[in-house]
Design an enzyme around this catalytic site. Sequence first.
Site, PDB file in Angstrom:
ATOM      1  N   ARG A  45       0.832  -1.210   0.000  1.00  0.00           N
ATOM      2  CA  ARG A  45       0.000   0.000   0.000  1.00  0.00           C
ATOM      3  C   ARG A  45       0.868   1.262   0.000  1.00  0.00           C
ATOM      4  O   ARG A  45       0.523   2.267  -0.608  1.00  0.00           O
ATOM      5  CB  ARG A  45      -0.972  -0.041   1.182  1.00  0.00           C
ATOM      6  CG  ARG A  45      -1.952  -1.190   0.989  1.00  0.00           C
ATOM      7  CD  ARG A  45      -3.014  -1.265   2.035  1.00  0.00           C
ATOM      8  NE  ARG A  45      -3.854  -2.444   1.845  1.00  0.00           N
ATOM      9  CZ  ARG A  45      -4.892  -2.749   2.598  1.00  0.00           C
ATOM     10  NH1 ARG A  45      -5.237  -1.980   3.608  1.00  0.00           N
ATOM     11  NH2 ARG A  45      -5.601  -3.838   2.370  1.00  0.00           N
ATOM     12  N   ASP A 154     -17.794   6.464   9.198  1.00  0.00           N
ATOM     13  CA  ASP A 154     -16.562   5.718   8.976  1.00  0.00           C
ATOM     14  C   ASP A 154     -15.439   6.743   8.839  1.00  0.00           C
ATOM     15  O   ASP A 154     -15.683   7.899   8.475  1.00  0.00           O
ATOM     16  CB  ASP A 154     -16.648   4.860   7.700  1.00  0.00           C
ATOM     17  CG  ASP A 154     -15.682   3.681   7.737  1.00  0.00           C
ATOM     18  OD1 ASP A 154     -16.111   2.547   8.007  1.00  0.00           O
ATOM     19  OD2 ASP A 154     -14.474   3.906   7.508  1.00  0.00           O
TER      20      ASP A 154
END
Length: 295
Positions: A45, A154
């Site tokens: 990532r 979120d």
Amino acid sequence: MMHNPGQILDEVTISDADFVRIAGLVRSMTGIDLQPHKRAMVAARLAKRLSATGIGSISEYCTRLERGTADDEVSHFINAYTTNMTRFYREHHHFEHLASDTLPPLIENARRGGRVRIWSAGCSSGEEAYGIAFSVLDLCPEARQLDIKILASDIDLDILERAETGHYPKSDADNLPGEQVQTYFDPLPGTPDQLSVNQQARDLIAFRQLNLHAEWPFGGKFDVIICRNVAIYFDLPTQSSLWRRFGEALTETGVLYIGHSEGIDPDNSHLFQIAGRSVFRKNPDNKTTAVKGTS
Ligand SMILES: C[S@@+](CC[C@H](N)C(=O)[O-])C[C@H]1O[C@@H](n2cnc3c(N)ncnc32)[C@H](O)[C@@H]1O
């Protein structure tokens, strides 16, 4: 490791020190505890973020984040380390518990003019929040006319954007009772393999970005908090503080739903009584120990 700006990197090699630095940044920003076995995921990532930003080294990337000189990058950095796995009707016993135990008195209260607030905390791509809306509407088709609201939050803005679309592959709805699929989804024109959550369910939900590891921008209390498979990724102090803060954020009779592999720590067990499988009701007399260990 250095690379040329713009160069596409498939992977980077991260040293022990880099990993510790990245994990420290993720922990301080989100509470997420990146365990050493996540190293390959972190490397992959990170490689994407270095390519996207053109920043020449992991060290420089970390320094910019630590000094707050990479504000545009912060949300990409956070989004890179969240785990968004979810599905409709996950841990369906919670939805059965909602329908049989928790929602009926709340709906009665709303029909008498009362206020009902439900929080899906760590809602990911929205399946949990829409599932709650379907459960409310099953019991109370007129819910939109009452003061019943679902907050779906979120930390990850990308996944929230997806949640707000309310579009899902048809096969994702296979877990839901057929009647709910009929009642709460519309076909999505031009895409026969997709369904769209319909307006009556959407109207109950407000999607908001919120970091559970930071200040919460509201003072009102919640009748129900559903926070499942989120705390499991946090370090223990962050988990413990979350349970305490949920205890404070619930009404006197509020109910908390957590994931099957999560548990309330002993420091906070006095705040809750067991009300079902990984379901806790706020303890009206929180001086006594109500929950023993984890459940
Ligand atoms: C595995 S998903 C759980 C989704 C859903 N609750 C379920 O049980 O299926 C975990 C979600 O928690 C979110 N998350 C992680 N850290 C967070 C934080 N500090 N604040 C808010 N949300 C967070 C992630 O972005 C992710 O979408």
